[in-house]
Write a protein that holds these residues in place. Structure first.
Motif, short mmCIF file in Angstrom:
data_model
loop_
_atom_site.label_atom_id
_atom_site.label_comp_id
_atom_site.label_asym_id
_atom_site.label_seq_id
_atom_site.Cartn_x
_atom_site.Cartn_y
_atom_site.Cartn_z
N ASN A 47 0.96 -1.24 -0.09
CA ASN A 47 -0.03 0.15 0.09
C ASN A 47 0.87 1.38 0.04
N ILE A 48 2.08 1.14 -0.38
CA ILE A 48 2.92 2.32 -0.66
C ILE A 48 3.05 2.73 -2.07
N ASP A 49 2.88 3.74 -2.52
CA ASP A 49 2.66 4.10 -3.95
C ASP A 49 3.99 3.85 -4.80
N TRP A 50 3.64 3.41 -5.97
CA TRP A 50 4.76 2.95 -6.65
C TRP A 50 5.87 3.92 -6.80
N TYR A 51 5.28 5.17 -7.17
CA TYR A 51 6.40 6.17 -7.09
C TYR A 51 7.32 6.48 -6.06
N VAL A 52 6.88 6.06 -4.97
CA VAL A 52 8.04 6.38 -3.86
C VAL A 52 9.15 5.32 -4.21
N PHE A 53 8.58 3.99 -4.48
CA PHE A 53 9.86 3.13 -5.00
C PHE A 53 10.61 3.59 -6.14
N ALA A 54 9.91 3.89 -7.23
CA ALA A 54 10.59 4.46 -8.38
C ALA A 54 11.61 5.73 -8.00
N ALA A 55 11.12 6.51 -7.19
CA ALA A 55 11.99 7.75 -6.72
C ALA A 55 12.94 7.38 -5.96
N GLY A 147 10.99 8.32 7.58
CA GLY A 147 11.76 7.07 7.21
C GLY A 147 12.85 7.31 6.46
N LEU A 148 12.74 8.24 5.50
CA LEU A 148 13.63 8.37 4.66
C LEU A 148 14.86 9.30 5.30
N TRP A 149 14.64 10.20 6.05
CA TRP A 149 15.63 11.01 6.90
C TRP A 149 16.30 10.02 7.69
N ASN A 150 15.72 9.25 8.34
CA ASN A 150 16.49 8.06 9.38
C ASN A 150 17.30 7.35 8.51
N TYR A 151 17.06 6.97 7.37
CA TYR A 151 17.74 5.93 6.42
C TYR A 151 18.83 6.58 5.95
N TYR A 152 18.82 8.14 5.52
CA TYR A 152 19.90 8.33 4.70
C TYR A 152 20.56 9.65 5.40
N LYS A 153 19.92 10.18 6.48
CA LYS A 153 20.69 11.36 7.56
C LYS A 153 21.21 12.47 6.51
N ARG A 154 20.35 12.69 5.59
CA ARG A 154 20.73 13.98 4.79
C ARG A 154 19.53 14.59 4.24
N ASP A 155 19.38 16.01 4.68
CA ASP A 155 18.03 16.49 4.06
C ASP A 155 18.03 16.73 2.64
N LYS A 156 19.34 17.10 2.23
CA LYS A 156 19.13 17.08 0.52
C LYS A 156 18.71 15.96 -0.16
N THR A 157 19.22 14.69 0.31
CA THR A 157 18.96 13.70 -0.34
C THR A 157 17.38 13.41 -0.17
N VAL A 158 16.62 13.47 1.19
CA VAL A 158 15.26 13.48 1.09
C VAL A 158 14.55 14.40 0.22
N GLY A 159 15.03 15.51 -0.04
CA GLY A 159 14.45 16.39 -0.82
C GLY A 159 14.53 16.01 -2.40
N LEU A 160 15.70 15.48 -2.64
CA LEU A 160 15.84 15.08 -4.24
C LEU A 160 14.81 13.84 -4.50
N ILE A 161 14.78 12.86 -3.40
CA ILE A 161 13.97 11.89 -3.60
C ILE A 161 12.30 12.36 -3.64
N LEU A 162 11.80 13.40 -2.74
CA LEU A 162 10.60 13.65 -2.87
C LEU A 162 10.44 14.56 -4.22
N GLY A 163 11.33 15.31 -4.59
CA GLY A 163 11.19 15.78 -6.05
C GLY A 163 10.99 14.56 -6.69
N HIS A 164 11.77 13.62 -7.09
CA HIS A 164 11.42 12.55 -8.08
C HIS A 164 10.16 11.98 -7.70
N MET A 165 9.67 11.73 -6.57
CA MET A 165 8.27 11.16 -6.63
C MET A 165 7.41 12.29 -7.01
N LYS A 166 7.63 13.44 -6.78
CA LYS A 166 6.42 14.38 -7.68
C LYS A 166 6.53 14.17 -9.32
#
Length: 331
Positions: A47-55, A147-166
């Motif tokens: 039940n996690i959207d496909w584009y999360v995995f894709a990003a 979850g992404l921040w705790n995994y990568y520990k980098r704000d910019k990485t989380v931002g990039l992934i969220l952008g890919h998701m969009k």
């Protein structure tokens, strides 16, 4: 007879080249289809959207290709989970695929395809393991961010992934590789390779881009699918726009005369979409203009998960210009 022989040989070469090109395109399309099938399957299970995995997968794909400290992927999915995280920090076997012993050592690895093993090289096992990690925080966007921040520990990485998701959510597909030259080809413009040249205003520095000279008001377009990451004034670049693409590249458009109506930070854009116009803004406080001839400064910066650096955009500009001219001739 000789002319016929030459014609036949040329025809064979052209047909062979065309077959190779079509074969390569078909292979790429098949890979997109296979990856999408994996993402959709995991969406059904978790039940996690496909584009999360894709990003996440796309972000890590680019990280792997731009760094030497991460091994190359064995399959289609390029999410990298370190062996000690997969098998468990105290596990004497970092390549363990036994689900019982992995669980005993609090490892992250899980069996995603039902074969009884948690294989670090299996696409479904990797996706299911990462999905299970995200599920431990929750499936809504805010929890996924945590979850992404705790995994990568980098704000910019989380931002990039969220952008890919969009981007993936907006366009609903994976094959978003098209590019466009930053100006319509019907306008007059000129450019040379100026990356790395010395610059003096504001202190000694190098020129981190290519200057494309054109008249005031010539339209400036997005070169890629991406997210508007920056819009506003910079004392060096004047009115500028920054767009982040799916390859973790930051496309920088500077010295603009103005912005396209309705263009906003966080917006998804596509190749050839209007983002502004050529100007001569910059080298001072907001509104400064006219200190140099009108032109577009275009730069590209690469993020590798640790740092970001500039690289020469000139070869890409030439390739995009040639491709667009060829495409226009075929219309």
């Amino acid at each position: 007879m000789r002319k016929w022989l030459i014609a036949i040989i040329i025809s064979m070469i052209v047909c062979s080249s065309t077959t190779e090109v079509f074969g390569a395109e078909k292979k790429v399309d098949n890979e997109y289809d296979e990856r999408m099938s994996l993402y959709k399957k995991m969406e059904t299970i978790t039940n996690i959207d496909w584009y999360v995995f894709a990003a996440v997968d796309q972000y890590e794909r680019n990280i792997r290709h731009s760094r030497r400290d991460i091994p190359k992927a064995d399959g289609l999915i390029e999410i990298y989970i370190r062996p000690e995280v997969w098998a468990g920090l105290l596990n004497p076997n970092p390549h363990d695929n036994n689900t019982v012993s992995i669980a005993l050592f609090n490892g992250m690895g899980l069996d995603g395809n039902g074969d009884g093993r948690a294989d670090q090289k299996n696409d479904e096992d990797i996706l299911y393991t990462f999905a299970n990690y995200l599920q431990s925080y929750g499936s809504n966007l805010d929890n996924i961010k945590i979850g992404l921040w705790n995994y990568y520990k980098r704000d910019k990485t989380v931002g990039l992934i969220l952008g890919h998701m969009k981007i993936y959510k907006t366009y609903g597909r994976l094959n978003l590789d098209e590019h466009a030259f930053p100006m319509p080809l019907k306008f007059n413009f000129s450019y040379n390779n100026t990356w790395g040249d010395a610059r003096g205003w504001g202190g000694r520095r190098i020129h981190e881009g290519t200057d494309i000279f054109a008249n005031y008001g010539v339209p400036v377009r997005s070169t890629c699918y991406g997210i508007v990451e920056m819009k506003g004034w910079n004392r060096y670049g004047g009115w500028r726009v920054g767009i982040r693409d799916l390859n973790n590249n930051y496309h920088y458009f500077a010295h603009l005369n103005g912005f396209a109506k309705g263009l906003n930070i966080g917006q998804a854009v596509e190749p050839s979409q209007l983002i502004g116009a050529v100007g001569s803004s910059g080298y001072g406080p907001p509104g400064t203009a006219g200190k140099f001839p009108p032109h577009l400064h275009y730069g590209i910066y690469k993020d590798n998960g640790k740092t970001e650096w500039s690289f020469d955009p000139y070869p890409h500009l030439k390739a995009w210009e040639r491709a667009e001219r060829l495409k226009n001739r075929k219309k």
